[in-house]
Design an enzyme around this catalytic site. Structure first.
Site, PDB file in Angstrom:
ATOM      1  N   ASP A 340      84.813 -13.676  54.510  1.00 24.47           N
ATOM      2  CA  ASP A 340      85.704 -12.658  53.942  1.00 24.47           C
ATOM      3  C   ASP A 340      85.973 -12.886  52.453  1.00 24.47           C
ATOM      4  O   ASP A 340      86.572 -12.030  51.797  1.00 24.47           O
ATOM      5  CB  ASP A 340      87.025 -12.625  54.712  1.00 24.47           C
ATOM      6  CG  ASP A 340      86.821 -12.118  56.137  1.00 24.47           C
ATOM      7  OD1 ASP A 340      85.863 -11.354  56.374  1.00 24.47           O
ATOM      8  OD2 ASP A 340      87.605 -12.507  57.024  1.00 24.47           O
ATOM      9  N   LYS A 367      80.572  -5.059  57.271  1.00 18.56           N
ATOM     10  CA  LYS A 367      82.030  -5.249  57.280  1.00 18.56           C
ATOM     11  C   LYS A 367      82.687  -3.874  57.114  1.00 18.56           C
ATOM     12  O   LYS A 367      82.052  -2.854  57.347  1.00 18.56           O
ATOM     13  CB  LYS A 367      82.432  -6.232  56.184  1.00 18.56           C
ATOM     14  CG  LYS A 367      81.941  -7.652  56.444  1.00 18.56           C
ATOM     15  CD  LYS A 367      82.619  -8.248  57.660  1.00 18.56           C
ATOM     16  CE  LYS A 367      82.116  -9.639  57.981  1.00 18.56           C
ATOM     17  NZ  LYS A 367      82.655 -10.153  59.237  1.00 18.56           N
TER      18      LYS A 367
HETATM   19  C1  S3P Z   1      87.349 -12.343  62.296  1.00 16.18           C
HETATM   20  C2  S3P Z   1      86.066 -12.754  62.176  1.00 16.18           C
HETATM   21  C3  S3P Z   1      85.175 -12.351  61.077  1.00 16.18           C
HETATM   22  C4  S3P Z   1      85.965 -11.813  59.889  1.00 16.18           C
HETATM   23  C5  S3P Z   1      87.031 -10.859  60.295  1.00 16.18           C
HETATM   24  C6  S3P Z   1      88.003 -11.512  61.280  1.00 16.18           C
HETATM   25  C7  S3P Z   1      88.132 -12.779  63.474  1.00 16.18           C
HETATM   26  O1  S3P Z   1      84.309 -11.330  61.526  1.00 16.18           O
HETATM   27  O2  S3P Z   1      85.098 -11.201  58.956  1.00 16.18           O
HETATM   28  O3  S3P Z   1      87.756 -10.452  59.145  1.00 16.18           O
HETATM   29  O4  S3P Z   1      89.382 -12.678  63.461  1.00 16.18           O
HETATM   30  O5  S3P Z   1      87.522 -13.246  64.439  1.00 16.18           O
HETATM   31  P1  S3P Z   1      82.940 -11.715  62.295  1.00 16.18           P
HETATM   32  O6  S3P Z   1      83.334 -12.578  63.392  1.00 16.18           O
HETATM   33  O7  S3P Z   1      82.357 -10.463  62.810  1.00 16.18           O
HETATM   34  O8  S3P Z   1      82.080 -12.349  61.240  1.00 16.18           O
END
Ligand code: S3P
Length: 456
Positions: A340, A367
């Site tokens: 992020d 994203k």
């Molecule tokens: C998150 C995991 C990440 C992140 C998102 C929040 C989470 O996504 O980018 O903002 O809370 O598990 P991904 O697991 O798809 O990479």
């Protein structure tokens, strides 16, 4: 203070921006002193969802009050959890959540709208997999474009159904089953959302469900499930849960969000004279990779542990202005730990001497918006050479970089891009305009207030 239509009207008179744009003025002074940031978004989602799944009343505090977390709160309320959270003087949410426990969720009387929140939608699919209650899950325009196959594929192997069959994006109706099969699944990408969906379904499946991932993703689920009475085993790139179990109510204290802190930290690194400490922030190693990347660029950043909230470590991140930064290479296996923060780190890299390479950042394309394309576009407006080769992002830094007057950045409705481009105005010498800056309400509604307060 109010941020619309002019963000920092106190500092300088600005011409009226066009509708939907926010003018962000340079901070009048360096960032100094101690700050706190709102509760961690990932941990807040999990606190709300796990409490809703549990038997009994959980007590939660420090929960982030933002649009994304409100999507999770609304979803579990529709499904029958009783949520009584109140806003605290520090802006966080605290109170009780009584879950559905062994009797399961009720059939909602309308589709569940997850808004912009991928975490709500994807985790919810795991939450619902063990129950034969049909639930339609949908979201806003951005969320309806994001891939869901990565979640539905393993859950279908476990026995859940999704309608219409073969659909890869929301809206999707999930029909779970009380007869879930435990699986061992090799995830095609490092995603904590995918890992969590599978583990949450695994809680109700008979036997051991194991998720192997290509690189370590954030581990909040593995750390929090035991607090709710469900043991997990976790090691580097693998996590397991053995079911069937019922979660039991727990107490969860949510520390500050390192992904929000990253914007204050990067601002301090870029703004001459700054010296800042962000306190009570999660220091989970799967989340503070950005401090390591900044250190590798030569930035004056340090971390000090203070304690643990449950199993989540927290403490302080300190940062000082660093006039001479240098480029670095971030290897593929470290990307999940900064997933992020890549946009704001790319902005810092734009000020560094030499080239910075972020390896294998293809996940950024899916994203809230295509963050890779958006970073290249925004840095290009600054006159910085940034490009994508395969799935690698290259940024050719320019020490002494100064933004030209009159820049208008497009956040594409993405909260992390809105804050990244706001930093150009805040830490530079001329105001910038940011389209749809309002999207900061997704994760960090008081971002501008916080950063302006530190620069008085
Ligand atoms: C998150 C995991 C990440 C992140 C998102 C929040 C989470 O996504 O980018 O903002 O809370 O598990 P991904 O697991 O798809 O990479």
């Amino acid at each position: 203070m109010s941020h619309e239509p002019v963000a920092s009207a106190a500092f300088a008179p600005s011409p009226q921006p066009e509708a939907g744009r926010t003018v962000v003025e340079p901070l009048p002074a360096p960032l100094r002193g101690a700050a706190t940031v709102p509760g961690d978004k990932s941990i807040s989602h999990r606190a709300v969802l796990f409490a809703a799944m549990a038997e009994g009343t959980s007590r939660v505090s420090g929960v982030l009050d933002s649009e994304d977390v409100r999507s999770s709160i609304k979803a579990v309320s529709q499904l029958g959890a009783r949520v009584s959270l109140e806003r605290q003087p520090d802006g966080s949410l605290a109170g009780g959540i009584t879950g559905w426990g062994a009797s399961g969720p009720r059939k909602p009387d309308a589709p569940i709208d997850c808004g912009n929140s991928g975490t709500t939608a994807r985790l919810l699919m795991g939450v619902l997999a063990p129950w034969d209650v049909p639930v339609e899950i949908t979201g806003d325009e951005s969320l309806q474009r994001r891939p869901m196959r990565r979640i539905t594929a393993p859950l279908m192997k476990m026995g859940a159904r999704f309608e219409p069959g073969g659909r890869e994006t929301l809206p999707i109706t999930e029909v779970g089953t009380r007869d879930l099969r435990a699986i061992t699944y090799d995830a095609p990408m490092a995603s904590a959302q995918l890992k969590t969906a599978v583990l949450l379904a695994g809680v109700y499946a008979r036997g051991t469900t194991t998720l192997n991932e290509p690189a370590p993703s954030r581990n909040h689920t593995e750390l929090m499930l035991p607090e709710f009475g469900v043991p997990t085993t976790a090691a580097d790139r693998t996590a397991s849960v053995t079911g069937p179990r019922v979660l039991q109510a727990a107490e969860v204290r949510v520390p500050g969000d390192p992904s929000s802190a990253a914007f204050l930290v990067c601002a301090a690194v870029l703004k001459p004279g700054s010296s800042l400490q962000v306190e009570n922030v999660s220091l989970n190693t799967a989340r503070i990779g950005f401090t390591r990347t900044l250190e590798r660029m030569g930035a004056d950043v340090s971390v000090r542990h203070a304690g643990a909230a449950g199993k989540e470590p927290y403490g302080m991140i300190a940062a000082c202005h660093t006039p001479s930064l240098h480029g670095c290479e971030v290897p593929a296996e470290k990307i999940a730990g900064i997933v992020d923060e890549v946009p704001v780190l790319a902005l810092v890299a734009a000020h560094a001497r030499g080239v910075t390479v972020f390896r294998e950042v293809g996940e950024l394309r899916v994203k809230e918006t295509d963050r890779l394309a958006a970073v290249v576009e925004g840095l290009g407006q600054l006159g910085v050479e940034a490009y994508i080769d395969g799935n690698d992002l290259y940024v050719e830094g320019q020490p002494g970089l100064r933004a030209p007057a009159g820049l208008v950045f497009d956040s594409h409705g993405d909260h992390r891009l809105a804050m990244t481009w706001a930093l150009v105005g805040l830490t530079g010498g001329v105001p910038v305009e940011v389209k749809n800056f309002d999207s900061v309400k997704i994760s960090y509604p008081r971002f501008l207030d916080d950063i302006e307060r530190l620069a008085r």
